[in-house]
Design a protein around this motif. Structure first.
Motif, mmCIF file in Angstrom:
data_model
loop_
_atom_site.group_PDB
_atom_site.id
_atom_site.type_symbol
_atom_site.label_atom_id
_atom_site.label_comp_id
_atom_site.label_asym_id
_atom_site.label_seq_id
_atom_site.Cartn_x
_atom_site.Cartn_y
_atom_site.Cartn_z
ATOM 1 N N ALA A 4 40.478 15.857 -129.686
ATOM 2 C CA ALA A 4 40.993 16.372 -130.957
ATOM 3 C C ALA A 4 42.025 17.448 -130.636
ATOM 4 O O ALA A 4 41.795 18.298 -129.778
ATOM 5 N N ILE A 5 43.155 17.406 -131.309
ATOM 6 C CA ILE A 5 44.156 18.467 -131.209
ATOM 7 C C ILE A 5 43.989 19.303 -132.469
ATOM 8 O O ILE A 5 44.084 18.782 -133.576
ATOM 9 N N ARG A 6 43.706 20.589 -132.283
ATOM 10 C CA ARG A 6 43.420 21.451 -133.426
ATOM 11 C C ARG A 6 43.938 22.858 -133.150
ATOM 12 O O ARG A 6 44.185 23.225 -131.993
ATOM 13 N N PRO A 7 44.074 23.667 -134.218
ATOM 14 C CA PRO A 7 44.456 25.062 -134.012
ATOM 15 C C PRO A 7 43.381 25.792 -133.208
ATOM 16 O O PRO A 7 42.177 25.555 -133.388
ATOM 17 N N ASP A 12 37.944 29.899 -128.371
ATOM 18 C CA ASP A 12 38.639 29.138 -127.334
ATOM 19 C C ASP A 12 39.243 30.034 -126.258
ATOM 20 O O ASP A 12 39.646 29.543 -125.196
ATOM 21 N N LEU A 48 47.677 25.530 -130.233
ATOM 22 C CA LEU A 48 46.906 24.316 -130.442
ATOM 23 C C LEU A 48 46.145 24.015 -129.163
ATOM 24 O O LEU A 48 46.650 24.262 -128.061
ATOM 25 N N ASP A 51 40.743 19.543 -127.561
ATOM 26 C CA ASP A 51 39.313 19.850 -127.513
ATOM 27 C C ASP A 51 38.530 18.610 -127.094
ATOM 28 O O ASP A 51 38.496 17.618 -127.805
ATOM 29 N N TYR A 58 46.386 23.109 -123.858
ATOM 30 C CA TYR A 58 46.833 23.963 -124.961
ATOM 31 C C TYR A 58 48.351 24.007 -124.985
ATOM 32 O O TYR A 58 49.016 23.670 -124.000
ATOM 33 N N ALA A 94 51.906 17.023 -131.564
ATOM 34 C CA ALA A 94 51.362 17.925 -132.588
ATOM 35 C C ALA A 94 52.221 19.173 -132.729
ATOM 36 O O ALA A 94 52.470 19.645 -133.851
#
Length: 149
Positions: A4-7, A12, A48, A51, A58, A94
């Motif tokens: 998953a690519i997420r903020p 983190d 980003l 995950d 990142y 992303a």
């Protein structure tokens, strides 16, 4: 399975700092510098993460207020054992999606052929060089991306 690519969130931070050390060694940002990046999330930073239950990669963007049309890609890293799996491409996709209508600039060590290839695949072009910028006298290649219609 694709990560998953997420903020990024504050939880983190330890994983990002560790990955930065692994990927950049002497050039890694300190934990204090990373804390500063997280403090600027509400202002002009986008971080980003990829995950996979842990931080596998990142990307960090400096995204000024809307009236400024240039974004700077400050940093991107992928865990060594996750390279060549598409995570770097996912992170770039992303990141660039958040830069619609803006120009993106980055710098990369001239000898980092895999990164230059990744950026070139996204349409980044070399626009200049900073001679002897990195330790050991290596040039920094300045690259630019402009969204095409």
């Amino acid at each position: 399975m694709r990560p998953a690519i997420r903020p990024a969130v504050v939880d983190d931070l330890p994983g990002i700092v560790e990955l930065d050390q692994v990927c950049f060694g002497r050039e890694a940002w300190s934990s204090v510098a990373w804390e500063g990046e997280f403090e600027r999330l509400a202002e002009d930073r986008v971080i980003l993460v990829a995950d996979e239950g842990a931080v596998a990669g990142y990307v960090v963007l400096l995204v000024p207020p809307v009236q400024v049309d240039v974004v700077e890609l400050l940093r991107i890293a992928v865990a060594p054992d996750e390279r060549r799996t598409g995570i770097g491409r996912q992170l770039m996709t992303a990141a660039l999606a958040r830069c619609a209508g803006r120009t993106v600039l980055l710098e990369v060590a001239a000898g980092n052929e895999s990164a230059i290839g990744l950026y070139g695949g996204f349409g980044f072009d070399e626009i200049s060089r900073r001679r002897g910028y990195y330790a050991g006298g290596e040039d920094a290649v300045i690259m630019r991306w402009r969204e095409t219609a």
